[in-house]
Design an enzyme around this catalytic site. Structure first.
Site, mmCIF file in Angstrom:
data_model
loop_
_atom_site.group_PDB
_atom_site.id
_atom_site.type_symbol
_atom_site.label_atom_id
_atom_site.label_comp_id
_atom_site.label_asym_id
_atom_site.label_seq_id
_atom_site.Cartn_x
_atom_site.Cartn_y
_atom_site.Cartn_z
ATOM 1 N N HIS A 195 -3.825 39.391 42.243
ATOM 2 C CA HIS A 195 -4.581 40.133 41.298
ATOM 3 C C HIS A 195 -4.361 41.939 41.516
ATOM 4 C CE1 HIS A 195 -8.183 37.250 42.186
ATOM 5 N NE2 HIS A 195 -7.092 36.723 41.150
ATOM 6 N N HIS A 229 -7.821 39.676 34.636
ATOM 7 C CA HIS A 229 -7.742 38.542 35.722
ATOM 8 C C HIS A 229 -6.536 38.970 36.963
ATOM 9 C CE1 HIS A 229 -7.917 34.089 37.571
ATOM 10 N NE2 HIS A 229 -7.881 35.067 38.239
ATOM 11 N N HIS A 249 0.140 33.696 42.218
ATOM 12 C CA HIS A 249 -0.754 34.303 41.394
ATOM 13 C C HIS A 249 -1.556 35.352 42.324
ATOM 14 C CE1 HIS A 249 -4.432 35.181 39.254
ATOM 15 N NE2 HIS A 249 -5.293 34.422 39.949
ATOM 16 N N GLU A 291 -6.086 26.851 40.915
ATOM 17 C CA GLU A 291 -5.135 27.287 39.838
ATOM 18 C C GLU A 291 -3.978 26.265 39.808
ATOM 19 O OE1 GLU A 291 -6.145 29.128 37.529
ATOM 20 O OE2 GLU A 291 -7.295 30.749 38.422
HETATM 21 O O1 2HA Z 1 -7.782 31.407 44.086
HETATM 22 O O2 2HA Z 1 -7.419 33.725 42.206
HETATM 23 O O3 2HA Z 1 -7.911 32.597 39.779
HETATM 24 C C1 2HA Z 1 -8.741 32.222 43.643
HETATM 25 C C2 2HA Z 1 -8.087 32.801 42.105
HETATM 26 C C3 2HA Z 1 -8.290 32.160 40.805
HETATM 27 ZN ZN ZN Z 2 -7.193 34.695 40.185
#
Ligand code: 2HA
Ligand code: ZN
Length: 273
Positions: free
Chosen positions: A144, A214, A142, A119
């Site tokens: 999840h 995502h 980033h 990313e």
């Molecule tokens: O790095 O989360 O979006 C792995 C991820 C890609």
């Molecule tokens: Zn991701």
């Protein structure tokens, strides 16, 4: 093995904070396998010796030209690397990159030739924006977060402002600590420049950006700050889901109670620089 951190205690502290946060991401269940990524601007620690370090691998394109990044240095999580491994060994699961004079490519300079996160276009586009506005924000995260991603599977919450309204109304602290709310980016291919561009537009107006089905992207003064931003919003999502699982739609704070918090705490309506 020698490390770029050996003679730089202040930089070591920053990297140790990244390692601490990646441990939390794993414990929270937000970082399965290699999920999520981190970028921190570490240019303030770049002495002449560090600036002269040779590239460990051929320069790679970023996918975008980012004029504010010329000669800047970043610590980035490695692609395919696990957050839980990075928590123990940050310099083996991430690397330091230097942006080339063309502002469109980068070189890895330390400690090992660990290829940066998939990313990278999104992370560096945000860093370019932050530098362009004179912001003191240094970190992008980033991850999840389960409850926020779950909510993004429900059409109603993708309507502008709807998810922010519901999350704010769950607990006063959400409004106080995430006063700009959460921005939504409709589903786009992970790692794509389109995703980077859409994220950038949303972060200008929000604390955290949610990528539909995502994950989230947050920016912060440091990585702990970016983590806290995400955590505050995810906590509210968790409360919402707990109430729903007890059998009904939660009432939420009233609009009057929410307005009172906004007024009493003088909450910003614009991203601070
Ligand atoms: O790095 O989360 O979006 C792995 C991820 C890609
Ligand atoms: Zn991701």
């Amino acid at each position: 093995m020698s490390s770029i951190l050996d003679s730089r205690p202040a930089l070591r502290e920053v990297i140790e904070q990244v390692a601490e946060v990646t441990g939390y991401l794993w414990q929270k269940g937000w970082a399965e396998r290699n999920g999520g990524n981190i970028t921190v601007n570490i240019t303030e620690f770049a002495d002449t010796e560090m600036a002269a370090l040779p590239a460990l691998a051929p320069a790679q394109p970023i996918g975008k030209t980012l004029p504010n990044l010329r000669g800047k240095f970043f610590y980035v999580k490695g692609t395919g690397k696990r957050m839980r491994d990075l928590a123990r060994q940050p310099m083996q699961n991430g690397s330091v990159i230097r942006i080339c004079p063309d502002c469109a490519s980068y070189e890895i300079i330390a400690d090992l030739p660990v290829m940066p996160t998939s990313e990278l276009p999104s992370h560096l586009a945000l860093q370019d924006y932050l530098l362009g506005t004179g912001s003191t924000y240094k970190a992008t995260l980033h991850t999840h977060p389960i409850e926020l991603v779950a909510m993004s599977h429900i059409q109603r919450f993708l309507r502008p402002g709807e998810m922010t309204r519901v999350l704010w109304s769950m607990i006063p602290e959400t409004l106080a600590f995430a006063p700009l709310g959460i921005g939504i980016v409709p589903y786009k291919l992970p790692g794509s420049v389109e995703l980077a561009d859409a994220t950038l537009e949303q972060i200008k107006e929000h604390d955290v950006v949610l990528w539909e089905k995502h994950g989230t992207v947050a920016v912060g003064t440091d990585i702990m700050d970016a983590f806290d931003q995400t955590d505050v919003l995810c906590k509210a999502a968790n409360i919402y889901m707990c109430a729903r699982s007890m059998g009904s739609e939660p009432d939420g704070m009233t609009p009057e109670a929410m307005r009172e918090v906004q007024q009493v705490f003088h909450l910003p309506t614009k991203r601070p620089c």
